[in-house]
Scaffold this active site. Structure first.
Site, PDB file in Angstrom:
ATOM      1  N   LYS A   4       6.500  -3.964  -4.279  1.00 58.78           N
ATOM      2  CA  LYS A   4       7.925  -3.634  -4.279  1.00 58.78           C
ATOM      3  C   LYS A   4       8.528  -3.811  -2.890  1.00 58.78           C
ATOM      4  O   LYS A   4       9.625  -4.317  -2.747  1.00 58.78           O
ATOM      5  CB  LYS A   4       8.125  -2.188  -4.770  1.00 58.78           C
ATOM      6  CG  LYS A   4       9.585  -1.755  -4.868  1.00 58.78           C
ATOM      7  CD  LYS A   4      10.336  -2.558  -5.905  1.00 58.78           C
ATOM      8  CE  LYS A   4      11.812  -2.245  -5.955  1.00 58.78           C
ATOM      9  NZ  LYS A   4      12.567  -3.255  -6.710  1.00 58.78           N
ATOM     10  N   CYS A  44       0.826  -1.207   0.000  1.00 55.16           N
ATOM     11  CA  CYS A  44       0.000   0.000   0.000  1.00 55.16           C
ATOM     12  C   CYS A  44       0.863   1.262   0.000  1.00 55.16           C
ATOM     13  O   CYS A  44       1.996   1.253   0.473  1.00 55.16           O
ATOM     14  CB  CYS A  44      -0.871   0.034   1.247  1.00 55.16           C
ATOM     15  SG  CYS A  44      -1.892  -1.410   1.438  1.00 55.16           S
ATOM     16  N   HIS A  72      19.534 -35.365  -9.938  1.00 54.92           N
ATOM     17  CA  HIS A  72      18.818 -35.937  -8.788  1.00 54.92           C
ATOM     18  C   HIS A  72      17.321 -35.676  -8.874  1.00 54.92           C
ATOM     19  O   HIS A  72      16.624 -35.753  -7.868  1.00 54.92           O
ATOM     20  CB  HIS A  72      19.391 -35.376  -7.475  1.00 54.92           C
ATOM     21  CG  HIS A  72      20.833 -35.706  -7.288  1.00 54.92           C
ATOM     22  ND1 HIS A  72      21.263 -36.971  -6.963  1.00 54.92           N
ATOM     23  CD2 HIS A  72      21.944 -34.950  -7.429  1.00 54.92           C
ATOM     24  CE1 HIS A  72      22.593 -36.974  -6.898  1.00 54.92           C
ATOM     25  NE2 HIS A  72      23.030 -35.755  -7.179  1.00 54.92           N
ATOM     26  N   ARG A 101       4.972   0.355  -6.058  1.00 52.81           N
ATOM     27  CA  ARG A 101       4.970  -0.482  -4.855  1.00 52.81           C
ATOM     28  C   ARG A 101       4.045  -1.690  -4.999  1.00 52.81           C
ATOM     29  O   ARG A 101       4.152  -2.648  -4.239  1.00 52.81           O
ATOM     30  CB  ARG A 101       4.526   0.349  -3.646  1.00 52.81           C
ATOM     31  CG  ARG A 101       5.474   1.467  -3.294  1.00 52.81           C
ATOM     32  CD  ARG A 101       4.858   2.438  -2.320  1.00 52.81           C
ATOM     33  NE  ARG A 101       4.676   1.874  -1.003  1.00 52.81           N
ATOM     34  CZ  ARG A 101       5.578   1.914  -0.037  1.00 52.81           C
ATOM     35  NH1 ARG A 101       6.735   2.491  -0.253  1.00 52.81           N
ATOM     36  NH2 ARG A 101       5.348   1.381   1.132  1.00 52.81           N
ATOM     37  N   ASN A 158      -1.605   1.821   5.945  1.00 49.74           N
ATOM     38  CA  ASN A 158      -0.762   0.726   5.450  1.00 49.74           C
ATOM     39  C   ASN A 158      -0.496  -0.203   6.619  1.00 49.74           C
ATOM     40  O   ASN A 158      -0.243   0.283   7.726  1.00 49.74           O
ATOM     41  CB  ASN A 158       0.604   1.228   4.960  1.00 49.74           C
ATOM     42  CG  ASN A 158       0.490   2.058   3.705  1.00 49.74           C
ATOM     43  OD1 ASN A 158      -0.594   2.242   3.170  1.00 49.74           O
ATOM     44  ND2 ASN A 158       1.628   2.565   3.250  1.00 49.74           N
ATOM     45  N   GLY A 159      -0.473  -1.502   6.373  1.00 48.67           N
ATOM     46  CA  GLY A 159      -0.184  -2.451   7.452  1.00 48.67           C
ATOM     47  C   GLY A 159      -1.401  -3.295   7.766  1.00 48.67           C
ATOM     48  O   GLY A 159      -2.377  -3.320   7.004  1.00 48.67           O
ATOM     49  N   TRP A 172      -3.047  -2.527  -1.487  1.00 47.99           N
ATOM     50  CA  TRP A 172      -2.671  -3.894  -1.859  1.00 47.99           C
ATOM     51  C   TRP A 172      -3.451  -4.785  -0.910  1.00 47.99           C
ATOM     52  O   TRP A 172      -3.184  -4.792   0.292  1.00 47.99           O
ATOM     53  CB  TRP A 172      -1.164  -4.064  -1.700  1.00 47.99           C
ATOM     54  CG  TRP A 172      -0.612  -5.344  -2.223  1.00 47.99           C
ATOM     55  CD1 TRP A 172      -0.228  -5.610  -3.510  1.00 47.99           C
ATOM     56  CD2 TRP A 172      -0.320  -6.539  -1.467  1.00 47.99           C
ATOM     57  NE1 TRP A 172       0.262  -6.889  -3.605  1.00 47.99           N
ATOM     58  CE2 TRP A 172       0.214  -7.479  -2.368  1.00 47.99           C
ATOM     59  CE3 TRP A 172      -0.473  -6.901  -0.141  1.00 47.99           C
ATOM     60  CZ2 TRP A 172       0.602  -8.754  -1.974  1.00 47.99           C
ATOM     61  CZ3 TRP A 172      -0.089  -8.170   0.263  1.00 47.99           C
ATOM     62  CH2 TRP A 172       0.442  -9.092  -0.653  1.00 47.99           C
ATOM     63  N   GLU A 190       8.712 -13.799 -12.063  1.00 53.28           N
ATOM     64  CA  GLU A 190       7.929 -12.700 -11.489  1.00 53.28           C
ATOM     65  C   GLU A 190       7.398 -11.719 -12.535  1.00 53.28           C
ATOM     66  O   GLU A 190       6.348 -11.139 -12.329  1.00 53.28           O
ATOM     67  CB  GLU A 190       8.672 -11.987 -10.359  1.00 53.28           C
ATOM     68  CG  GLU A 190       9.890 -11.210 -10.749  1.00 53.28           C
ATOM     69  CD  GLU A 190      10.573 -10.569  -9.535  1.00 53.28           C
ATOM     70  OE1 GLU A 190       9.915 -10.298  -8.528  1.00 53.28           O
ATOM     71  OE2 GLU A 190      11.796 -10.331  -9.624  1.00 53.28           O
ATOM     72  N   GLU A 230      18.499 -16.395  -9.247  1.00 51.37           N
ATOM     73  CA  GLU A 230      18.067 -15.021  -9.520  1.00 51.37           C
ATOM     74  C   GLU A 230      17.464 -14.920 -10.938  1.00 51.37           C
ATOM     75  O   GLU A 230      16.449 -14.251 -11.138  1.00 51.37           O
ATOM     76  CB  GLU A 230      19.267 -14.076  -9.336  1.00 51.37           C
ATOM     77  CG  GLU A 230      19.029 -12.627  -9.671  1.00 51.37           C
ATOM     78  CD  GLU A 230      17.933 -11.949  -8.835  1.00 51.37           C
ATOM     79  OE1 GLU A 230      17.421 -12.549  -7.885  1.00 51.37           O
ATOM     80  OE2 GLU A 230      17.573 -10.817  -9.190  1.00 51.37           O
ATOM     81  N   LYS A 245      13.670 -13.756 -11.700  1.00 50.84           N
ATOM     82  CA  LYS A 245      13.360 -12.621 -12.582  1.00 50.84           C
ATOM     83  C   LYS A 245      12.336 -13.037 -13.622  1.00 50.84           C
ATOM     84  O   LYS A 245      11.381 -12.332 -13.879  1.00 50.84           O
ATOM     85  CB  LYS A 245      14.613 -12.155 -13.338  1.00 50.84           C
ATOM     86  CG  LYS A 245      15.607 -11.227 -12.730  1.00 50.84           C
ATOM     87  CD  LYS A 245      15.176  -9.987 -12.082  1.00 50.84           C
ATOM     88  CE  LYS A 245      14.485 -10.228 -10.791  1.00 50.84           C
ATOM     89  NZ  LYS A 245      15.111  -9.886  -9.566  1.00 50.84           N
TER      90      LYS A 245
HETATM   91  O1  M6R Z   1      13.393  -4.827  -0.349  1.00 53.74           O
HETATM   92  P1  M6R Z   1      13.986  -6.177  -0.155  1.00 53.74           P
HETATM   93  O2  M6R Z   1      15.281  -6.360  -0.801  1.00 53.74           O
HETATM   94  O3  M6R Z   1      14.015  -6.586   1.294  1.00 53.74           O
HETATM   95  O4  M6R Z   1      12.932  -7.144  -0.859  1.00 53.74           O
HETATM   96  C1  M6R Z   1      13.093  -8.535  -0.830  1.00 53.74           C
HETATM   97  C2  M6R Z   1      12.226  -9.196  -1.872  1.00 53.74           C
HETATM   98  O5  M6R Z   1      10.872  -8.911  -1.633  1.00 53.74           O
HETATM   99  C3  M6R Z   1      12.577  -8.746  -3.292  1.00 53.74           C
HETATM  100  O6  M6R Z   1      13.917  -8.988  -3.585  1.00 53.74           O
HETATM  101  C4  M6R Z   1      11.704  -9.472  -4.324  1.00 53.74           C
HETATM  102  O7  M6R Z   1      11.998 -10.825  -4.348  1.00 53.74           O
HETATM  103  C5  M6R Z   1      11.888  -8.843  -5.708  1.00 53.74           C
HETATM  104  N1  M6R Z   1      10.625  -8.708  -6.354  1.00 53.74           N
HETATM  105  C6  M6R Z   1      12.765  -9.622  -6.591  1.00 53.74           C
HETATM  106  O8  M6R Z   1      12.883  -9.070  -7.863  1.00 53.74           O
END
Ligand code: M6R
Length: 612
Positions: A607, A2, A508, A27, A100-101, A74, A492, A485, A489
Site C-alpha cells: 500500500k 512492512c 501508431h 500494507r 521496516n526499510g 514485505w 493490479e 488509471e 486498476k
Molecule cells: O501513497 P501514494 O499515493 O504515494 O502511492 C503511489 C502509488 O504507489 C499508488 O498510487 C499505487 O500505484 C496504487 N496501488 C494504485 O492503485
C-alpha cells in the site's frame, strides 16, 4: 510494505499485537512474526504467509507477556520464508528487533561481524542490524539505548525499528529514518506502529517520530532524543481517525467499501473549503501561498502510480484554467535526473500515503534546488506532508484497499480546487466559469452516487470479460489519465494485462493488437473530443474489437456502434474524470472478484511503497 506493531503496558501483548498486525495487512506483506518477553525469556514466533497462519501456529499457547513486538514483512533481502521473517534475535538471543526499510551497507557490517564470530540465520539486513547493536553494546559496555544510537549513526539506508531486550522487560526502544513510526500513548501503556490503524482502538494520543529520533519507553516513561542525545519534548497530537473508517462495515472488501464511499469522501475533500452559493473557495493551507502559486513560471507535479495519474489530470486543469506551464513527472524518474528546477518553480507532490520513498526523494531534490513544495496528501502527519512547505490534505479518510480509488477522486477534487483558486487569483478565468465550476464541483458527489445505479450492469459486463487476457483503455484529453488509471486498476487487482493510451495514439501501434478477442474500453463522454473519439471507436469496431464505452447519459449514438455502454451523468468537461473513473473502478473490482483474486491485498503489491 512492512508493518510494525509493538506494545508495552499491563495488557496481554499477544492478542493486541496480533490484531494490530491484521490491521496492517493492507500494507502488503508475505510473512509475519511476534516476539514476546515473559519470565525472562524472549520467544520469537514467525511464519511465512498470512497473519492467520501465525495465529494458527500459536493457537492454544498460553501467552501472558505484557511486552512484545510484531511485524509483517514485505521481502527485500532474502525470500519470504519463516527464517527471514521478523523479529530477529541478536547473536546471544538476548535482543530482538523488528525493522521496516533497508540497511544499504549491511553487507560490509555483516562481513566484519562474521569475522568476530557472529552466526547469522537469515539473509536479511535486519538481522545484521541487531547483531551490530549487540556488538557495539558489548564493545562499549554502554546501555542498549546508546548502542542503538551508535549503530544507527553507522548505517546507511532507511529504517523504523523497535528493539526489545531480555535484560530489561520494562523497556522498548524505537527509532526512525525515512520510514514512518507512530507512538500511541495510553494510561501506563505505549503502542508503536507503522501507522495509526493498530493504535486507534486504544488511544487517540499519538506522537509521530521524526527522522533520526530515538524513542525510549522505560518504566512507563517516554523520552525522545536524537542520535546525538539531544532531548526533544514529544509533540502529542490527537488522531482524527475513527475506528469504523478502518473496518469493512459489512462490505466484502475494503476496495468496494471505498469505491462506494466516494460521494462522502469527495464531499469531505471540499468540506469547509467550497461554498458555491457564496462563490467562496478557501484552501486554508494554501491561502498564504496563492500569490506564490499565481506567480509561478512553471508547476512541476511529482507522484507515483495513481497519484501520478491525478497529476496528469491536474496538468489539464492548471493549464486550462490558470494558464501556467505544467510538467508532470514520475517521482522515481525525476529524482534520478538532474532536473532544471529553481526558486521560481513550484513543485506539487501528490501522495495518498504520504510515505512513498520516490516522492519523498523528489521533494528533497526539488527543495535543495530552491523550489517551493506543495503537498497533496491523504494521511495527516505523514512524512511527505511534513516535508513540504505547504499543502492541502485530501481528507478522504483511511484508504485500506491497495488499489487506490477514493484517494484518486479526492486528489483530483483538491487539485481542481487549487487550479480554480489560482486561476481566480491570476484573473485567468471569467467569473461565470468560476461560478459554474464551483457549482459543478458541489454537484459531483450526487453524480458519483448516480453512477452506482449502474453497478449491476457493470457486474454483468465484468462477468463476460472475466477471463480476458488483455484489455486496452483509450481516452482523450482529461479522459486520457482516466484510461491510464482504469488500466492500472485492472492489472493490479485482477492480474490481467491492460494498457492505457491516448485514443489517437492507438493507430501508431496498439491498433495491431485489435481483434475479436481484444476488449477495448473507451472513455467516450460528450466533450470537446467526442467526434474524434467516435472515429477511434469506429476504427476499433472495423477490426472487430469488442468495445465497452463509458458514455454521457442520454447519448443515443454510441450505443448503436459498440458492444456495451455504461452511462455517467454529464458534468463540466474539466471535472469529467471524477465521474468517468467510477465505472472503471467497479469493472476492475468485479472482474478481480470473479477471478477469485485477493482484491485488497493483491500479490507483490504494497500500500505504501517506502523503498526505492
Ligand atoms: O501513497 P501514494 O499515493 O504515494 O502511492 C503511489 C502509488 O504507489 C499508488 O498510487 C499505487 O500505484 C496504487 N496501488 C494504485 O492503485
Amino acid at each position: 510494505m512492512c508493518g510494525i506493531v509493538a506494545y508495552i503496558g499491563n495488557r496481554k501483548a499477544y492478542p493486541l499485537i496480533l490484531k494490530g498486525l491484521k490491521r496492517l495487512e493492507y500494507r502488503g506483506y508475505d510473512s509475519s512474526g511476534i516476539a514476546l518477553l515473559e519470565n525472562n525469556k524472549l520467544n520469537i514466533y514467525k511464519k511465512k504467509g498470512k497473519v492467520a497462519d501465525l495465529e494458527g501456529e500459536l493457537a492454544g499457547k498460553d501467552l501472558q507477556a505484557t511486552i512484545g513486538i510484531g511485524h509483517t514483512r514485505w521481502a527485500t533481502h532474502g525470500e519470504p520464508n519463516d527464517v527471514n521473517a521478523h523479529p530477529h534475535y541478536s547473536n546471544n538471543r538476548k535482543l530482538s528487533i523488528i525493522h521496516n526499510g533497508i540497511i544499504e551497507n549491511y553487507s560490509s557490517i555483516k562481513q566484519n561481524l562474521i569475522k568476530k564470530g557472529h552466526i547469522f540465520l537469515s539473509d536479511t539486513d535486519t538481522e545484521v542490524l541487531i547483531h551490530f547493536i549487540e556488538d557495539i553494546q558489548w564493545e562499549t559496555g554502554g546501555s542498549l539505548e546508546s548502542a542503538v544510537k551508535l549503530a544507527l549513526k553507522e548505517v546507511v539506508g532507511a529504517y523504523a525499528i523497535v528493539v526489545m531486550s531480555v535484560d530489561n522487560p520494562r523497556q522498548l526502544i524505537a527509532a526512525r529514518k525515512g520510514s514512518p513510526l507512530v507512538i500511541g500513548i495510553g494510561v501506563d501503556e505505549y503502542f508503536f506502529a507503522s501507522d495509526a490503524t493498530p493504535i486507534i482502538e486504544y488511544t487517540k494520543n499519538v506522537v509521530y517520530l521524526d527522522d533520526y529520533e530515538v524513542a525510549v519507553v522505560n518504566d512507563g516513561k517516554l523520552s525522545i532524543q536524537n542520535l546525538d542525545n539531544t532531548e526533544t519534548i514529544p509533540y502529542i497530537q490527537k488522531l482524527e481517525m475513527e475506528l469504523d473508517t478502518i473496518e469493512k462495515g459489512g462490505y466484502e472488501h475494503f476496495m468496494i467499501k471505498e469505491i462506494f464511499e466516494q460521494p462522502r469522501s469527495i464531499t469531505d475533500s471540499m468540506r469547509g473549503r467550497l461554498h458555491a452559493g457564496e462563490g467562496q473557495l478557501l484552501l486554508g493551507g494554501l491561502n498564504n501561498h496563492l500569490d506564490n502559486l499565481a506567480a509561478a513560471n512553471r508547476i512541476v507535479i511529482v507522484g507515483c502510480g495513481t497519484s501520478w495519474h491525478a497529476g496528469l489530470v491536474a496538468e489539464y486543469l492548471f493549464e486550462e484554467l490558470a494558464r501556467v506551464n505544467v510538467e508532470v513527472e514520475y517521482a522515481s524518474e525525476f529524482r534520478y535526473r538532474n532536473p532544471v528546477i529553481n526558486e521560481n518553480d513550484i513543485v506539487i507532490a501528490i501522495s495518498q500515503s504520504g510515505e512513498t520513498a520516490d516522492t519523498l526523494a523528489a521533494i528533497e531534490l526539488a527543495k535543495s534546488k530552491g523550489a517551493t513544495i506543495f503537498g497533496v496528501c491523504n494521511v495527516v502527519g505523514s512524512s511527505i506532508a511534513r516535508a513540504t512547505h505547504a499543502g492541502a490534505y485530501t481528507h478522504a479518510g483511511p484508504e485500506i484497499g491497495v488499489a487506490s480509488t477514493k484517494a484518486f477522486t479526492a486528489q483530483v477534487t483538491v487539485l481542481a480546487l487549487m487550479a480554480i483558486a489560482v486561476a481566480k487569483r491570476k484573473g485567468t478565468i471569467s467569473i461565470e466559469t468560476y461560478q459554474e465550476l464551483l457549482l459543478e464541483l458541489e454537484a459531483i458527489p450526487a453524480k458519483v452516487q448516480k453512477v452506482f445505479e449502474n453497478a449491476s450492469k457493470i457486474k454483468e459486463i465484468a462477468f463476460i470479460f472475466t477471463y480476458a487476457r488483455n484489455f486496452i483503455y483509450l481516452g482523450r484529453g482529461l479522459n486520457f489519465p482516466v484510461a491510464l488509471e482504469g488500466a492500472l486498476k485492472l492489472k493490479e487487482i485482477s492480474y490481467i494485462h491492460a494498457e492505457g493510451y491516448p485514443a489517437a495514439e492507438m493507430k501508431h501501434g496498439p491498433i495491431a493488437l485489435i481483434d475479436e478477442d481484444m476488449p477495448v474500453v473507451f472513455l467516450a463522454t460528450k466533450d470537446s473530443s467526442y467526434e474524434k473519439i467516435v472515429s477511434n471507436i469506429q476504427e476499433v469496431k472495423a477490426r472487430k474489437g469488442r468495445v465497452i464505452a463509458i458514455i454521457t447519459e442520454g447519448d443515443t449514438f454510441i450505443p448503436g456502434i459498440v458492444d456495451f455502454v455504461i452511462e455517467v451523468p454529464k458534468t463540466h468537461e474539466l471535472l469529467t474524470p471524477l465521474v468517468s473513473v467510477i465505472p472503471l473502478q467497479l469493472l476492475s473490482y468485479y472482474i478481480a472478484v470473479m477471478r477469485g483474486r485477493n482484491v485488497d491485498q493483491p500479490r507483490n503489491l504494497a500500500k505504501s511503497v517506502t523503498v526505492e
